[in-house]
Design a protein around this motif. Structure first.
Motif: not given
Length: 120
Positions: A55-58, A70-71, A78-81
């Protein structure tokens, strides 16, 4: 082998939004992280955002506050808004899957890319 397929690119005006999707399939054993890179014409490929299984994002500094990753790692997606898009966001966007097989061998699989064009 793991197949990676992106979708959702297109042409949008400055200030607009797009949502990219990426799905992995095939002989999947364990995915540790999924993310997005981009490459603009004449420039090097750069990391845009990554999401780990934990759940770590960078994010790249240039997209912080505008893009959201959003993974759904257990779901191999995985999605990228992308919001408040700028002309400098124009690039080919690639999904990357960090995979480990049953023998512990780690390999990153890349998609074919999806084009994002932001008009001024």
């Amino acid at each position: 082998q793991v197949q990676v397929v992106e979708s959702g690119g297109g042409l949008v005006q400055t200030g607009g939004s797009l949502r990219l999707s990426c799905v992995a399939s095939g002989s999947i054993f364990y995915i540790g992280a999924m993310g997005w890179y981009r490459q603009a014409p004449g420039k090097q490929r750069e990391l845009v955002a990554q999401s780990t299984r934990g759940g770590i994002t960078n994010y790249a500094d240039s997209v912080k506050g505008r893009f959201i990753i959003s993974g759904d790692i257990p779901g191999n997606a995985v999605y990228l808004q992308m919001n408040s898009l700028k002309p400098e966001d124009t690039a080919d966007y690639y999904c990357v899957v960090d995979h480990r097989d049953g023998l512990g061998y780690e390999y990153s699989y890349w998609g074919q890319g999806t084009q994002v064009t932001v008009s001024s």
